[in-house]
Design a protein around this motif. Structure first.
Motif, PDB file in Angstrom:
ATOM      1  N   SER A  47       0.839  -1.196   0.000  1.00 36.12           N
ATOM      2  CA  SER A  47       0.000   0.000   0.000  1.00 36.12           C
ATOM      3  C   SER A  47       0.872   1.243   0.000  1.00 36.12           C
ATOM      4  CB  SER A  47      -0.940   0.012   1.203  1.00 36.12           C
ATOM      5  OG  SER A  47      -0.196   0.043   2.401  1.00 36.12           O
ATOM      6  N   VAL A  48       0.287   2.319  -0.496  1.00 39.80           N
ATOM      7  CA  VAL A  48       0.919   3.631  -0.487  1.00 39.80           C
ATOM      8  C   VAL A  48      -0.108   4.596   0.089  1.00 39.80           C
ATOM      9  CG1 VAL A  48       1.979   5.475  -1.844  1.00 39.80           C
ATOM     10  CG2 VAL A  48       2.246   3.088  -2.558  1.00 39.80           C
ATOM     11  N   ALA A 113       5.300  12.520   3.978  1.00 42.83           N
ATOM     12  CA  ALA A 113       4.288  12.821   2.965  1.00 42.83           C
ATOM     13  C   ALA A 113       3.612  11.539   2.488  1.00 42.83           C
ATOM     14  CB  ALA A 113       4.928  13.559   1.790  1.00 42.83           C
ATOM     15  N   TYR A 114       4.380  10.453   2.427  1.00 39.47           N
ATOM     16  CA  TYR A 114       3.871   9.153   1.967  1.00 39.47           C
ATOM     17  C   TYR A 114       4.368   8.061   2.897  1.00 39.47           C
ATOM     18  CZ  TYR A 114       3.232  11.597  -2.492  1.00 39.47           C
ATOM     19  OH  TYR A 114       2.872  12.491  -3.467  1.00 39.47           O
ATOM     20  N   PHE A 161       5.298   4.495  -7.642  1.00 37.91           N
ATOM     21  CA  PHE A 161       4.553   4.094  -6.446  1.00 37.91           C
ATOM     22  C   PHE A 161       3.779   5.272  -5.870  1.00 37.91           C
ATOM     23  CE2 PHE A 161       7.739   0.742  -6.598  1.00 37.91           C
ATOM     24  CZ  PHE A 161       6.943  -0.382  -6.395  1.00 37.91           C
ATOM     25  N   LEU A 162       4.406   6.430  -5.819  1.00 34.29           N
ATOM     26  CA  LEU A 162       3.774   7.596  -5.206  1.00 34.29           C
ATOM     27  C   LEU A 162       2.588   8.108  -6.018  1.00 34.29           C
ATOM     28  CD1 LEU A 162       6.912   9.490  -3.869  1.00 34.29           C
ATOM     29  CD2 LEU A 162       5.562   7.671  -2.800  1.00 34.29           C
ATOM     30  N   ALA A 167      -3.830   7.678  -9.134  1.00 35.55           N
ATOM     31  CA  ALA A 167      -4.135   7.018 -10.416  1.00 35.55           C
ATOM     32  C   ALA A 167      -3.905   5.512 -10.305  1.00 35.55           C
ATOM     33  CB  ALA A 167      -3.274   7.617 -11.523  1.00 35.55           C
ATOM     34  N   PRO A 168      -4.812   4.798  -9.623  1.00 39.02           N
ATOM     35  CA  PRO A 168      -4.646   3.345  -9.494  1.00 39.02           C
ATOM     36  C   PRO A 168      -4.720   2.663 -10.864  1.00 39.02           C
ATOM     37  CG  PRO A 168      -6.348   4.172  -8.007  1.00 39.02           C
ATOM     38  CD  PRO A 168      -5.982   5.289  -8.933  1.00 39.02           C
TER      39      PRO A 168
END
Length: 194
Positions: A47-48, A113-114, A161-162, A167-168
């Motif tokens: 997950s991100v 941030a992530y 990834f980010l 946008a999956p």
């Protein structure tokens, strides 16, 4: 210059054992460090979390290797893209470990941030906070869970990834064929009898 080379060649031919006592020094090539050492074949999910925009992307793989997107909304995943991303989790290379005493907030790591998290089939979890880009805009500051020193990881490997929360990689539906495409129109492209 040619005379010196000629003399050297003559000497080496006349004295072949002159340098035979030298012991070769083995060369070691250090493997580049990766963010984590993991077996992507044992990957269960990743997950991100985008803490800035408050959006989470999450995907899980079943026992047959089929990926499903579970967040931000459940859906059918683009298998090729997710398989490729999952494989690249083992290739997030660390460019540098920052060992100097620093304020992690200056790197955007408190809070990050992530957050990138990987869950393996044995239940173990790997987690890292991702902060700002470095001054050269080539790497992100990353802090692995449980560690005190930030590392730099190339932005080219993390940017994909980010971007996942926004946008999956859902499967793009194929447009349905129209009736005109399925049925030939009379008199168009149909042979006529003489």
């Amino acid at each position: 210059a040619l005379a010196i080379l000629g003399a050297l060649a003559y000497y080496l031919n006349a004295n072949p054992d002159a340098f035979s006592t030298a012991t070769p020094t083995p060369t070691t090539s250090a493997e580049p460090a990766t963010l984590w050492s993991l077996d992507t074949a044992n990957l269960l999910s990743f997950s991100v979390v985008d803490n800035v925009n408050k959006v989470t992307f999450s995907a899980a793989v079943d026992a047959n290797g089929i990926w499903t997107i579970t967040q931000p909304q459940p859906g059918e995943a683009d298998q090729t893209q997710l398989s490729s991303l999952a494989s690249s989790l083992d290739f997030l290379y660390v460019n540098r470990t920052i060992t100097e005493t620093v304020n992690l907030a200056d790197f955007g790591l408190l809070p990050p941030a992530y957050v990138l998290e990987v869950i393996q089939r044995d239940g173990s979890a790997l987690k890292a906070g991702i902060g700002n880009k470095d001054p050269f805009d080539t790497a992100y500051y990353v802090l692995r869970e449980g560690e005190a020193n930030a590392v730099l990881v190339g932005s080219f490997s993390l940017d994909t990834f980010l971007g996942l929360p926004a946008a999956p990689p859902f499967v793009v539906p194929t447009p349905a064929a129209t009736l005109e495409e399925l049925l030939p129109l009379p008199g168009v492209g149909t042979p006529t009898s003489p």
